[in-house]
Scaffold this motif. Structure first.
Motif, PDB file in Angstrom:
ATOM      1  N   GLY A   1      83.125  74.627   6.103  1.00 10.45           N
ATOM      2  CA  GLY A   1      83.700  76.239   5.055  1.00 10.45           C
ATOM      3  C   GLY A   1      82.938  77.350   5.124  1.00 10.45           C
ATOM      4  O   GLY A   1      81.765  77.064   5.573  1.00 10.45           O
ATOM      5  N   ASP A   2      83.837  78.012   4.172  1.00  5.79           N
ATOM      6  CA  ASP A   2      83.235  79.500   3.839  1.00  5.79           C
ATOM      7  C   ASP A   2      83.199  78.944   2.182  1.00  5.79           C
ATOM      8  O   ASP A   2      83.387  78.736   1.605  1.00  5.79           O
ATOM      9  CB  ASP A   2      84.140  79.992   3.889  1.00  5.79           C
ATOM     10  CG  ASP A   2      84.261  80.453   5.276  1.00  5.79           C
ATOM     11  OD1 ASP A   2      83.723  80.857   6.256  1.00  5.79           O
ATOM     12  OD2 ASP A   2      85.674  81.304   5.968  1.00  5.79           O
ATOM     13  N   LEU A   3      81.811  79.301   1.600  1.00  3.49           N
ATOM     14  CA  LEU A   3      81.113  80.004   0.642  1.00  3.49           C
ATOM     15  C   LEU A   3      81.949  80.851   0.325  1.00  3.49           C
ATOM     16  O   LEU A   3      82.539  81.157  -0.914  1.00  3.49           O
ATOM     17  CB  LEU A   3      79.751  79.333   0.244  1.00  3.49           C
ATOM     18  CG  LEU A   3      79.272  80.101  -1.069  1.00  3.49           C
ATOM     19  CD1 LEU A   3      80.402  79.411  -2.233  1.00  3.49           C
ATOM     20  CD2 LEU A   3      78.544  80.798  -1.159  1.00  3.49           C
ATOM     21  N   TRP A   4      81.661  82.295   1.130  1.00  2.00           N
ATOM     22  CA  TRP A   4      81.913  83.878   1.014  1.00  2.00           C
ATOM     23  C   TRP A   4      83.461  83.799   0.808  1.00  2.00           C
ATOM     24  O   TRP A   4      83.782  83.430   1.969  1.00  2.00           O
ATOM     25  CB  TRP A   4      81.248  84.677   1.636  1.00  2.00           C
ATOM     26  CG  TRP A   4      79.584  84.359   2.009  1.00  2.00           C
ATOM     27  CD1 TRP A   4      78.928  83.532   3.006  1.00  2.00           C
ATOM     28  CD2 TRP A   4      78.589  84.878   0.504  1.00  2.00           C
ATOM     29  NE1 TRP A   4      77.930  83.250   2.096  1.00  2.00           N
ATOM     30  CE2 TRP A   4      77.324  84.303   0.762  1.00  2.00           C
ATOM     31  CE3 TRP A   4      78.767  85.181  -1.126  1.00  2.00           C
ATOM     32  CZ2 TRP A   4      76.756  84.577  -0.143  1.00  2.00           C
ATOM     33  CZ3 TRP A   4      77.927  86.093  -1.473  1.00  2.00           C
ATOM     34  CH2 TRP A   4      77.123  85.373  -1.292  1.00  2.00           C
ATOM     35  N   TYR A   5      83.700  84.489  -0.363  1.00  4.63           N
ATOM     36  CA  TYR A   5      85.609  84.762   0.023  1.00  4.63           C
ATOM     37  C   TYR A   5      85.151  85.886   0.904  1.00  4.63           C
ATOM     38  O   TYR A   5      84.382  86.786   0.962  1.00  4.63           O
ATOM     39  CB  TYR A   5      85.687  85.044  -1.233  1.00  4.63           C
ATOM     40  CG  TYR A   5      87.452  85.092  -1.905  1.00  4.63           C
ATOM     41  CD1 TYR A   5      88.258  84.370  -1.332  1.00  4.63           C
ATOM     42  CD2 TYR A   5      88.024  85.794  -2.055  1.00  4.63           C
ATOM     43  CE1 TYR A   5      89.663  84.141  -1.502  1.00  4.63           C
ATOM     44  CE2 TYR A   5      89.013  86.410  -1.976  1.00  4.63           C
ATOM     45  CZ  TYR A   5      90.024  85.112  -1.729  1.00  4.63           C
ATOM     46  OH  TYR A   5      91.180  84.516  -1.881  1.00  4.63           O
ATOM     47  N   TRP A   6      86.364  86.688   1.432  1.00  3.68           N
ATOM     48  CA  TRP A   6      87.188  87.633   2.156  1.00  3.68           C
ATOM     49  C   TRP A   6      86.791  88.574   2.027  1.00  3.68           C
ATOM     50  O   TRP A   6      86.481  89.748   2.767  1.00  3.68           O
ATOM     51  CB  TRP A   6      87.815  87.215   2.885  1.00  3.68           C
ATOM     52  CG  TRP A   6      89.519  87.617   2.145  1.00  3.68           C
ATOM     53  CD1 TRP A   6      89.525  86.101   1.612  1.00  3.68           C
ATOM     54  CD2 TRP A   6      89.715  88.524   2.186  1.00  3.68           C
ATOM     55  NE1 TRP A   6      90.749  87.304   0.291  1.00  3.68           N
ATOM     56  CE2 TRP A   6      90.769  88.357   1.037  1.00  3.68           C
ATOM     57  CE3 TRP A   6      89.521  89.560   2.392  1.00  3.68           C
ATOM     58  CZ2 TRP A   6      91.447  89.336   0.071  1.00  3.68           C
ATOM     59  CZ3 TRP A   6      90.398  91.240   1.492  1.00  3.68           C
ATOM     60  CH2 TRP A   6      91.541  90.404   0.696  1.00  3.68           C
ATOM     61  N   VAL A   7      86.604  88.712   0.521  1.00  2.00           N
ATOM     62  CA  VAL A   7      86.265  90.423  -0.024  1.00  2.00           C
ATOM     63  C   VAL A   7      85.027  91.011   0.072  1.00  2.00           C
ATOM     64  O   VAL A   7      83.966  90.384  -0.311  1.00  2.00           O
ATOM     65  CB  VAL A   7      87.233  90.319  -1.219  1.00  2.00           C
ATOM     66  CG1 VAL A   7      87.056  91.642  -2.792  1.00  2.00           C
ATOM     67  CG2 VAL A   7      88.593  89.405  -1.494  1.00  2.00           C
ATOM     68  N   PRO A   8      85.158  91.971   0.520  1.00  3.54           N
ATOM     69  CA  PRO A   8      83.985  92.687   1.134  1.00  3.54           C
ATOM     70  C   PRO A   8      83.422  93.262  -0.403  1.00  3.54           C
ATOM     71  O   PRO A   8      83.669  94.923  -0.456  1.00  3.54           O
ATOM     72  CB  PRO A   8      84.467  94.023   2.185  1.00  3.54           C
ATOM     73  CG  PRO A   8      86.062  94.488   1.415  1.00  3.54           C
ATOM     74  CD  PRO A   8      86.602  92.580   1.352  1.00  3.54           C
ATOM     75  N   LEU A   9      82.712  93.500  -1.494  1.00  3.49           N
ATOM     76  CA  LEU A   9      82.028  93.558  -2.211  1.00  3.49           C
ATOM     77  C   LEU A   9      80.597  94.304  -2.513  1.00  3.49           C
ATOM     78  O   LEU A   9      80.468  95.223  -2.667  1.00  3.49           O
ATOM     79  CB  LEU A   9      82.579  92.482  -3.317  1.00  3.49           C
ATOM     80  CG  LEU A   9      83.869  92.496  -4.081  1.00  3.49           C
ATOM     81  CD1 LEU A   9      84.379  92.353  -5.037  1.00  3.49           C
ATOM     82  CD2 LEU A   9      85.234  94.488  -4.180  1.00  3.49           C
ATOM     83  N   GLY A  10      79.866  92.991  -1.475  1.00  5.55           N
ATOM     84  CA  GLY A  10      78.637  93.636  -2.104  1.00  5.55           C
ATOM     85  C   GLY A  10      78.337  93.093  -3.306  1.00  5.55           C
ATOM     86  O   GLY A  10      78.695  93.304  -3.723  1.00  5.55           O
ATOM     87  N   GLY A  11      76.908  92.302  -2.575  1.00  8.09           N
ATOM     88  CA  GLY A  11      75.845  91.994  -4.076  1.00  8.09           C
ATOM     89  C   GLY A  11      76.244  90.803  -4.652  1.00  8.09           C
ATOM     90  O   GLY A  11      76.758  89.443  -4.283  1.00  8.09           O
TER      91      GLY A  11
END
Length: 188
Positions: A1-11
Motif C-alpha cells: 500500500g501507500d503511506l504517502w498521500y498523493w498531495v504534493p506538499l513536500g517536507g
C-alpha cells in the motif's frame, strides 16, 4: 500500500498531510463504507472491501459481547432487531449495486493497485501529454521508478510545448517540473 498521500506538499507538511489523510480516510471508510474511498489514491479496493466486511461483521459481534456483559435485555433485543434489518439490507444493496455497475469497474472493488502504481500506469499509458502531465500534480514519492522516463519525456517535448502553449501547461504545472529537466537554459 501507500503511506504517502498523493498531495504534493513536500517536507514535513507532506508527512503530516499523509498521516492525517490516511487516518481520516480509514476512519471515514470504517464508519460509512463510502464507495469512493476504494480509489487507489485513497484506501484502495482490497482495503476498502476488508473495511466493509469488518463493518458488517462488527455489529453482531458487538451486540454479542454486550449481551454477555449486561442484563439489558430490552436494549439487546432492540439491537438484534436492528442488526437483522441492517445487515441484510446492506448486503442486498451492495449486491444489487455490484451486479448493476459496468463490468469494467467491478475490479476496483478488489484491486490491489496502489496510488503510486496507478500514477505510473497513467504516465506510461497516457494517450496524450495532458494525461501524462497529471503526474506533476502528485507527490514526488510517486515518481520513484519512472523519473528517468519523465525527464526524457519533458526534454523531448519542452520546445514544442513552449511553442504550442498547451492549456494544461499552466504556470503551476511548470513550477512542479524539476528545473534540471528543462533543456533550455533561458526557460529555467
Amino acid at each position: 500500500g501507500d503511506l504517502w498521500y498523493w498531495v504534493p506538499l513536500g517536507g514535513y507538511a507532506e508527512i503530516l498531510c499523509s498521516t492525517i489523510g490516511r487516518i481520516t480516510v480509514k476512519i471515514v471508510t470504517d464508519f460509512t463504507s463510502l464507495v469512493q474511498m476504494r480509489h487507489p489514491q485513497e484506501l484502495g479496493g482490497v482495503s476498502w472491501l476488508v473495511s466493509l466486511v469488518v463493518a458488517i461483521v462488527s455489529l453482531p459481534v458487538a451486540i454479542e459481547i454486550n449481551e454477555r456483559m449486561t442484563d439489558e435485555t430490552v436494549a439487546i433485543d432492540l439491537a438484534w432487531k436492528i442488526a437483522w434489518i441492517l445487515v441484510p439490507t446492506v448486503l442486498l444493496s451492495f449486491t444489487v449495486f455490484f451486479v448493476t455497475i459496468e463490468k469494467k469497474y467491478r475490479i476496483t472493488f478488489y484491486s490491489r493497485q496502489t496510488g503510486k502504481g496507478m500514477t505510473h500506469e497513467l504516465f506510461k499509458n497516457g494517450k496524450d501529454d495532458a494525461v501524462k502531465a497529471n503526474i506533476f500534480g502528485v507527490t514526488r514519492k510517486y515518481w520513484v521508478g519512472i523519473e528517468d522516463d519523465m525527464k526524457l519525456w519533458v526534454q523531448e517535448n519542452w520546445r514544442r510545448w513552449e511553442a504550442e502553449k498547451p492549456v494544461w501547461l499552466t504556470h503551476h504545472r511548470k513550477a512542479r517540473i524539476p528545473v534540471e529537466w528543462i533543456p533550455d537554459e533561458a526557460d529555467r
